[in-house]
Design a protein around this motif. Structure first.
Motif, PDB file in Angstrom:
ATOM      1  N   GLY A 108       0.806  -1.221   0.000  1.00 61.73           N
ATOM      2  CA  GLY A 108       0.000   0.000   0.000  1.00 61.73           C
ATOM      3  C   GLY A 108       0.838   1.269   0.000  1.00 61.73           C
ATOM      4  O   GLY A 108       0.305   2.362  -0.212  1.00 61.73           O
ATOM      5  N   LEU A 109       2.157   1.140   0.212  1.00 60.27           N
ATOM      6  CA  LEU A 109       3.022   2.315   0.290  1.00 60.27           C
ATOM      7  C   LEU A 109       2.998   3.171  -0.981  1.00 60.27           C
ATOM      8  O   LEU A 109       2.824   4.398  -0.890  1.00 60.27           O
ATOM      9  CB  LEU A 109       4.456   1.894   0.629  1.00 60.27           C
ATOM     10  CG  LEU A 109       5.489   3.021   0.701  1.00 60.27           C
ATOM     11  CD1 LEU A 109       5.104   4.042   1.765  1.00 60.27           C
ATOM     12  CD2 LEU A 109       6.877   2.454   0.985  1.00 60.27           C
ATOM     13  N   ILE A 123       1.349   9.178   8.626  1.00 61.34           N
ATOM     14  CA  ILE A 123       2.024   8.974   9.919  1.00 61.34           C
ATOM     15  C   ILE A 123       1.598   7.654  10.553  1.00 61.34           C
ATOM     16  O   ILE A 123       2.433   6.868  11.015  1.00 61.34           O
ATOM     17  CB  ILE A 123       1.730  10.161  10.860  1.00 61.34           C
ATOM     18  CG1 ILE A 123       2.382  11.437  10.311  1.00 61.34           C
ATOM     19  CG2 ILE A 123       2.231   9.869  12.267  1.00 61.34           C
ATOM     20  CD1 ILE A 123       1.963  12.704  11.025  1.00 61.34           C
ATOM     21  N   THR A 124       0.281   7.404  10.584  1.00 58.50           N
ATOM     22  CA  THR A 124      -0.229   6.171  11.199  1.00 58.50           C
ATOM     23  C   THR A 124       0.294   4.938  10.470  1.00 58.50           C
ATOM     24  O   THR A 124       0.749   3.972  11.099  1.00 58.50           O
ATOM     25  CB  THR A 124      -1.777   6.164  11.191  1.00 58.50           C
ATOM     26  OG1 THR A 124      -2.249   7.331  11.849  1.00 58.50           O
ATOM     27  CG2 THR A 124      -2.307   4.926  11.883  1.00 58.50           C
ATOM     28  N   TYR A 125       0.242   4.957   9.156  1.00 61.85           N
ATOM     29  CA  TYR A 125       0.716   3.834   8.344  1.00 61.85           C
ATOM     30  C   TYR A 125       2.209   3.604   8.549  1.00 61.85           C
ATOM     31  O   TYR A 125       2.655   2.462   8.749  1.00 61.85           O
ATOM     32  CB  TYR A 125       0.417   4.118   6.872  1.00 61.85           C
ATOM     33  CG  TYR A 125       0.909   3.058   5.914  1.00 61.85           C
ATOM     34  CD1 TYR A 125       0.218   1.864   5.748  1.00 61.85           C
ATOM     35  CD2 TYR A 125       2.074   3.262   5.171  1.00 61.85           C
ATOM     36  CE1 TYR A 125       0.680   0.889   4.857  1.00 61.85           C
ATOM     37  CE2 TYR A 125       2.534   2.299   4.291  1.00 61.85           C
ATOM     38  CZ  TYR A 125       1.837   1.124   4.140  1.00 61.85           C
ATOM     39  OH  TYR A 125       2.294   0.162   3.261  1.00 61.85           O
ATOM     40  N   THR A 126       2.989   4.677   8.525  1.00 57.22           N
ATOM     41  CA  THR A 126       4.440   4.559   8.679  1.00 57.22           C
ATOM     42  C   THR A 126       4.811   4.018  10.051  1.00 57.22           C
ATOM     43  O   THR A 126       5.651   3.103  10.162  1.00 57.22           O
ATOM     44  CB  THR A 126       5.113   5.931   8.452  1.00 57.22           C
ATOM     45  OG1 THR A 126       4.877   6.346   7.101  1.00 57.22           O
ATOM     46  CG2 THR A 126       6.612   5.850   8.695  1.00 57.22           C
ATOM     47  N   LEU A 127       4.215   4.554  11.106  1.00 56.57           N
ATOM     48  CA  LEU A 127       4.513   4.066  12.454  1.00 56.57           C
ATOM     49  C   LEU A 127       4.130   2.600  12.605  1.00 56.57           C
ATOM     50  O   LEU A 127       4.856   1.806  13.207  1.00 56.57           O
ATOM     51  CB  LEU A 127       3.784   4.917  13.498  1.00 56.57           C
ATOM     52  CG  LEU A 127       4.297   6.350  13.681  1.00 56.57           C
ATOM     53  CD1 LEU A 127       3.432   7.095  14.692  1.00 56.57           C
ATOM     54  CD2 LEU A 127       5.759   6.347  14.126  1.00 56.57           C
ATOM     55  N   GLY A 128       2.962   2.226  12.051  1.00 51.67           N
ATOM     56  CA  GLY A 128       2.520   0.825  12.130  1.00 51.67           C
ATOM     57  C   GLY A 128       3.470  -0.112  11.403  1.00 51.67           C
ATOM     58  O   GLY A 128       3.805  -1.189  11.915  1.00 51.67           O
ATOM     59  N   LEU A 131       6.980  -0.232  13.337  1.00 48.70           N
ATOM     60  CA  LEU A 131       6.878  -0.968  14.602  1.00 48.70           C
ATOM     61  C   LEU A 131       6.670  -2.458  14.357  1.00 48.70           C
ATOM     62  O   LEU A 131       7.352  -3.297  14.962  1.00 48.70           O
ATOM     63  CB  LEU A 131       5.723  -0.410  15.440  1.00 48.70           C
ATOM     64  CG  LEU A 131       5.489  -1.097  16.795  1.00 48.70           C
ATOM     65  CD1 LEU A 131       6.726  -0.986  17.675  1.00 48.70           C
ATOM     66  CD2 LEU A 131       4.271  -0.500  17.492  1.00 48.70           C
ATOM     67  N   SER A 132       5.751  -2.806  13.445  1.00 50.35           N
ATOM     68  CA  SER A 132       5.498  -4.228  13.170  1.00 50.35           C
ATOM     69  C   SER A 132       6.706  -4.881  12.502  1.00 50.35           C
ATOM     70  O   SER A 132       7.030  -6.034  12.783  1.00 50.35           O
ATOM     71  CB  SER A 132       4.254  -4.381  12.294  1.00 50.35           C
ATOM     72  OG  SER A 132       4.401  -3.672  11.070  1.00 50.35           O
ATOM     73  N   GLY A 133       7.407  -4.150  11.618  1.00 52.98           N
ATOM     74  CA  GLY A 133       8.608  -4.682  10.989  1.00 52.98           C
ATOM     75  C   GLY A 133       9.705  -4.948  11.999  1.00 52.98           C
ATOM     76  O   GLY A 133      10.406  -5.961  11.922  1.00 52.98           O
ATOM     77  N   TRP A 134       9.845  -4.052  12.964  1.00 56.03           N
ATOM     78  CA  TRP A 134      10.852  -4.234  14.020  1.00 56.03           C
ATOM     79  C   TRP A 134      10.501  -5.440  14.902  1.00 56.03           C
ATOM     80  O   TRP A 134      11.379  -6.247  15.239  1.00 56.03           O
ATOM     81  CB  TRP A 134      10.923  -2.963  14.868  1.00 56.03           C
ATOM     82  CG  TRP A 134      11.945  -3.044  15.953  1.00 56.03           C
ATOM     83  CD1 TRP A 134      13.291  -2.860  15.844  1.00 56.03           C
ATOM     84  CD2 TRP A 134      11.691  -3.346  17.338  1.00 56.03           C
ATOM     85  NE1 TRP A 134      13.886  -3.027  17.068  1.00 56.03           N
ATOM     86  CE2 TRP A 134      12.940  -3.325  18.004  1.00 56.03           C
ATOM     87  CE3 TRP A 134      10.544  -3.630  18.070  1.00 56.03           C
ATOM     88  CZ2 TRP A 134      13.052  -3.572  19.368  1.00 56.03           C
ATOM     89  CZ3 TRP A 134      10.650  -3.886  19.420  1.00 56.03           C
ATOM     90  CH2 TRP A 134      11.889  -3.846  20.057  1.00 56.03           C
ATOM     91  N   LEU A 135       9.220  -5.583  15.245  1.00 52.03           N
ATOM     92  CA  LEU A 135       8.795  -6.710  16.076  1.00 52.03           C
ATOM     93  C   LEU A 135       9.000  -8.045  15.354  1.00 52.03           C
ATOM     94  O   LEU A 135       9.432  -9.026  15.965  1.00 52.03           O
ATOM     95  CB  LEU A 135       7.324  -6.552  16.465  1.00 52.03           C
ATOM     96  CG  LEU A 135       7.012  -5.466  17.501  1.00 52.03           C
ATOM     97  CD1 LEU A 135       5.515  -5.307  17.688  1.00 52.03           C
ATOM     98  CD2 LEU A 135       7.693  -5.785  18.832  1.00 52.03           C
ATOM     99  N   ILE A 136       8.695  -8.095  14.060  1.00 55.48           N
ATOM    100  CA  ILE A 136       8.892  -9.333  13.296  1.00 55.48           C
ATOM    101  C   ILE A 136      10.360  -9.716  13.283  1.00 55.48           C
ATOM    102  O   ILE A 136      10.723 -10.885  13.466  1.00 55.48           O
ATOM    103  CB  ILE A 136       8.356  -9.175  11.862  1.00 55.48           C
ATOM    104  CG1 ILE A 136       6.826  -9.101  11.878  1.00 55.48           C
ATOM    105  CG2 ILE A 136       8.814 -10.333  10.980  1.00 55.48           C
ATOM    106  CD1 ILE A 136       6.215  -8.754  10.530  1.00 55.48           C
TER     107      ILE A 136
END
Length: 201
Positions: A108-109, A123-128, A131-136
């Motif tokens: 979707g980027l 902002i919401t999409y980028t932060l999500g 954060l999810s990429g870092w957690l994975i």
């Protein structure tokens, strides 16, 4: 004496490749928009105006601007697919691995960069995604480290590629012939983008 059969579990590497991929491609896509903005004097972020009730158009109307952004979006989408295939190959698709969904939302980027005018969505999409990429990367990890192994795995995956289609049946690309499809998927929308970009002057 019965021995329990042990399944081989490859070593996993914990890194932030998804975060790096997202940040680098976001900067690349915005950079392309900045080039368009400086040369055509259009907003970096798409701005929509209501030309008549129920009909919207990109602001600062320039001939071919919408077609330019659409072609650029398809190029960026295909380019993102290629990068994602390199960093998250078939071996990453293990049970319980959420990388598939991360990559799905990652597509979707280009749409957001080229067509969304609301900064809060950006902002919401980028932060999500970050954060999810870092957690994975920290919780799940990856099968292949970043390096030559990724390129080797990509070449193995593309060699003799078989694609199953409901309409076309089983498509088999002998050798590395699938690279032609990949190159075409990148160059065709890029050629259209250059065409509309040049025609805007």
């Amino acid at each position: 004496m019965n021995r329990k059969r042990r399944n081989y579990v490859p070593g996993r590497y914990y890194d932030i490749r998804l975060v790096l991929m997202y940040v680098c491609l976001l900067a690349f896509y915005i950079g392309l928009n900045c080039i368009i903005s400086m040369t055509l004097h259009t907003p970096v972020i798409a701005e929509w105006i209501e030309v008549r009730p129920g009909f919207w158009n990109l602001s600062n109307e320039i001939k071919g601007l919408l077609s330019l952004r659409t072609s650029l979006c398809f190029f960026e989408l295909n380019f993102g697919c290629l990068i994602a295939a390199l960093l998250c190959g078939g071996k990453e698709e293990t049970e319980g691995n959420p990388i598939f969904w991360w990559v799905f939302f990652f597509f979707g980027l280009p749409v957001i960069v080229n067509f969304v005018s609301d900064l809060w969505i950006w902002i919401t999409y980028t932060l999500g995604m970050i954060l999810s990429g870092w957690l994975i990367g920290k919780k799940t990890g990856f099968v292949l480290p970043i390096g030559k192994e990724i390129w080797t795995n990509f070449k193995e995956e593309i060699n003799g590629l078989v694609v199953v289609s409901r309409k076309l049946g089983r498509l088999h690309f002998r050798g590395n012939s699938a690279i032609i499809i990949i190159v075409a998927a990148l160059l065709i929308p890029l050629a259209f983008a250059i065409y509309y970009y040049a025609g805007s002057f």
